[in-house]
Motif scaffolding. Structure first.
Motif, PDB file in Angstrom:
ATOM      1  N   GLU A 272      -5.800  -3.844  -6.656  1.00 27.75           N
ATOM      2  CA  GLU A 272      -7.022  -4.590  -6.350  1.00 27.75           C
ATOM      3  C   GLU A 272      -8.253  -3.702  -6.486  1.00 27.75           C
ATOM      4  OE1 GLU A 272      -8.580  -7.884  -3.196  1.00 27.75           O
ATOM      5  OE2 GLU A 272      -7.161  -6.388  -2.472  1.00 27.75           O
ATOM      6  N   ARG A 273      -8.145  -2.468  -6.033  1.00 26.11           N
ATOM      7  CA  ARG A 273      -9.275  -1.553  -6.146  1.00 26.11           C
ATOM      8  C   ARG A 273      -9.581  -1.229  -7.610  1.00 26.11           C
ATOM      9  NH1 ARG A 273     -10.914   1.266  -1.671  1.00 26.11           N
ATOM     10  NH2 ARG A 273     -12.584   1.874  -3.099  1.00 26.11           N
TER      11      ARG A 273
ATOM     12  N   CYS B  60       0.845  -1.193   0.000  1.00 26.85           N
ATOM     13  CA  CYS B  60       0.000   0.000   0.000  1.00 26.85           C
ATOM     14  C   CYS B  60       0.880   1.242   0.000  1.00 26.85           C
ATOM     15  CB  CYS B  60      -0.913  -0.031   1.231  1.00 26.85           C
ATOM     16  SG  CYS B  60      -1.910   1.438   1.487  1.00 26.85           S
TER      17      CYS B  60
ATOM     18  N   TYR C 261      -2.710  -2.995  -3.111  1.00 28.78           N
ATOM     19  CA  TYR C 261      -4.045  -2.561  -2.696  1.00 28.78           C
ATOM     20  C   TYR C 261      -4.688  -1.701  -3.793  1.00 28.78           C
ATOM     21  CZ  TYR C 261      -7.840  -0.468  -0.010  1.00 28.78           C
ATOM     22  OH  TYR C 261      -9.081  -0.067   0.419  1.00 28.78           O
TER      23      TYR C 261
ATOM     24  N   GLU D 252     -11.450  -4.146  -8.960  1.00 34.01           N
ATOM     25  CA  GLU D 252     -12.843  -4.139  -8.492  1.00 34.01           C
ATOM     26  C   GLU D 252     -13.691  -3.132  -9.255  1.00 34.01           C
ATOM     27  OE1 GLU D 252     -12.315  -3.355  -4.370  1.00 34.01           O
ATOM     28  OE2 GLU D 252     -11.881  -5.453  -3.850  1.00 34.01           O
ATOM     29  N   SER D 253     -13.040  -2.099  -9.800  1.00 36.25           N
ATOM     30  CA  SER D 253     -13.772  -1.080 -10.567  1.00 36.25           C
ATOM     31  C   SER D 253     -13.962  -1.495 -12.023  1.00 36.25           C
ATOM     32  CB  SER D 253     -13.041   0.263 -10.503  1.00 36.25           C
ATOM     33  OG  SER D 253     -11.846   0.229 -11.275  1.00 36.25           O
TER      34      SER D 253
ATOM     35  N   GLU E 109      -7.667   4.739   1.633  1.00 36.05           N
ATOM     36  CA  GLU E 109      -8.880   4.114   2.157  1.00 36.05           C
ATOM     37  C   GLU E 109      -8.598   2.775   2.828  1.00 36.05           C
ATOM     38  OE1 GLU E 109     -11.650   3.876  -1.069  1.00 36.05           O
ATOM     39  OE2 GLU E 109     -11.388   5.978  -1.627  1.00 36.05           O
ATOM     40  N   ASN E 110      -7.379   2.293   2.707  1.00 36.40           N
ATOM     41  CA  ASN E 110      -6.994   1.026   3.339  1.00 36.40           C
ATOM     42  C   ASN E 110      -7.018   1.182   4.860  1.00 36.40           C
ATOM     43  OD1 ASN E 110      -5.665  -1.331   4.243  1.00 36.40           O
ATOM     44  ND2 ASN E 110      -4.355  -1.387   2.433  1.00 36.40           N
TER      45      ASN E 110
ATOM     46  N   VAL F 199      -6.384   6.037  -3.700  1.00 38.60           N
ATOM     47  CA  VAL F 199      -7.298   5.036  -3.148  1.00 38.60           C
ATOM     48  C   VAL F 199      -6.639   4.274  -1.998  1.00 38.60           C
ATOM     49  CG1 VAL F 199      -6.604   3.173  -4.721  1.00 38.60           C
ATOM     50  CG2 VAL F 199      -8.927   3.218  -3.801  1.00 38.60           C
ATOM     51  N   ASP F 200      -5.303   4.250  -1.952  1.00 37.52           N
ATOM     52  CA  ASP F 200      -4.603   3.553  -0.877  1.00 37.52           C
ATOM     53  C   ASP F 200      -4.926   4.151   0.490  1.00 37.52           C
ATOM     54  OD1 ASP F 200      -3.452   1.856  -2.673  1.00 37.52           O
ATOM     55  OD2 ASP F 200      -1.515   2.872  -2.736  1.00 37.52           O
TER      56      ASP F 200
END
Length: 279
Positions: free
Chosen positions: A249-250, A135, A246, A253-254, A165-166, A162-163
């Motif tokens: 992965e996000r 991350c 991370y 997912e998008s 948000e981890n 976005v990291d």
């Protein structure tokens, strides 16, 4: 002496040999890593299993597979044979208590690797070492800035907000001033916010040296004096170079494909098909 040797052998059997034999009996020898007659696919499967976080999104797993293949090919270019690399991967797995691939995991990894064909990351027709971390601090680091060399121009800094948000993005470490009675001051940071120079008791260290010595999550940290303690707040986990697992992965997912994910984190590189030829 014999008593201690007997205890040591018993522990070895209970903690390493017995689990290995149990899995061998249940799942078959194809699930256990063997250096003898090792294949490129088998080596990559074990390598990928060690590198992937649990419950990884499929396209993010494919991106990690391309990174694993690229780094393995880089090992070959640096003179390591497949059998030597397999022994190293086996040793790394044993250190972590990994002795086998269960059938389901083996089939999943095999599918991920096959779905990425023979793809690797290329920069200026070269196979380079591809770093990754769990991350970032919200922005990946620039290779030239970190290593002070144009050789690492393929590692360009990109936003990875976005990291933040981890749930593991922030971490704290507290030092007792009585046990650590020295003045500390951050002297310099790079463009991603990572510390590049810090003064500790008048001695100058790199951010990575300080990170390793204090066992911090990253080199992007701040220092505060709170009563009798020194509070060190870290952002991100890992060195911050290259691929954020991370963040990848996000993106998966998008709806992003593994090629789009790799292009985002490595804008200077291209995904190309390259099958390694063994002599």
């Amino acid at each position: 002496m014999k008593r201690y040797l007997s205890i040591g052998l018993s522990l070895l059997f209970a903690n390493i040999v017995l689990p290995y034999l149990t899995i061998l009996f249940i799942n078959g020898q194809e699930c256990c890593l063997s250096v003898k007659d090792v294949t490129l696919q088998g080596c990559l499967m074990w390598n990928l299993m060690e590198q992937m976080p649990e419950h990884y999104a499929e396209e993010a797993a494919k991106a990690q597979a391309v990174i694993a293949r690229t780094n393995l090919y880089r090992d070959f270019l640096e003179g390591k044979s497949l059998s030597v690399r397999a022994k190293e991967i086996l040793a790394e797995g044993n250190e972590r208590g990994i002795y086998f691939l269960d059938v389901k995991t083996s089939e999943n990894l095999d599918k991920i690797l096959k779905n990425t064909n023979t793809n690797v990351l290329i920069w200026e027709n070269k196979i380079c070492r591809i770093p990754y971390h769990y991350c970032s601090s919200g922005k990946t680091r620039d290779g030239q800035e970190v290593f002070h060399s144009a050789e690492y121009a393929y590692l360009q800094s990109v936003e990875s907000s976005v990291d933040r948000e981890n749930t593991e993005y922030l971490s704290e470490t507290y030092l007792d001033k009585e046990q650590f009675p020295v003045d500390m001051e951050v002297l310099q940071r790079d463009s991603s916010g990572c510390v590049t120079e810090i003064s500790v008791g008048g001695e100058i260290y790199s951010g990575e040296e300080f990170q390793d010595d204090i066992e911090l999550a990253s080199s992007n940290f701040s220092i505060q004096n709170i009563g009798d303690n020194i509070r060190i707040l870290c952002k991100g986990q890992g060195h911050g170079l290259g691929y954020s697992q991370y963040g990848g992965e996000r993106l998966a997912e998008s709806g992003k494909s593994y090629k789009q994910i790799l292009k985002y984190y490595f804008p200077a590189m291209t995904v190309s098909s390259l099958a390694w030829e063994f002599s």
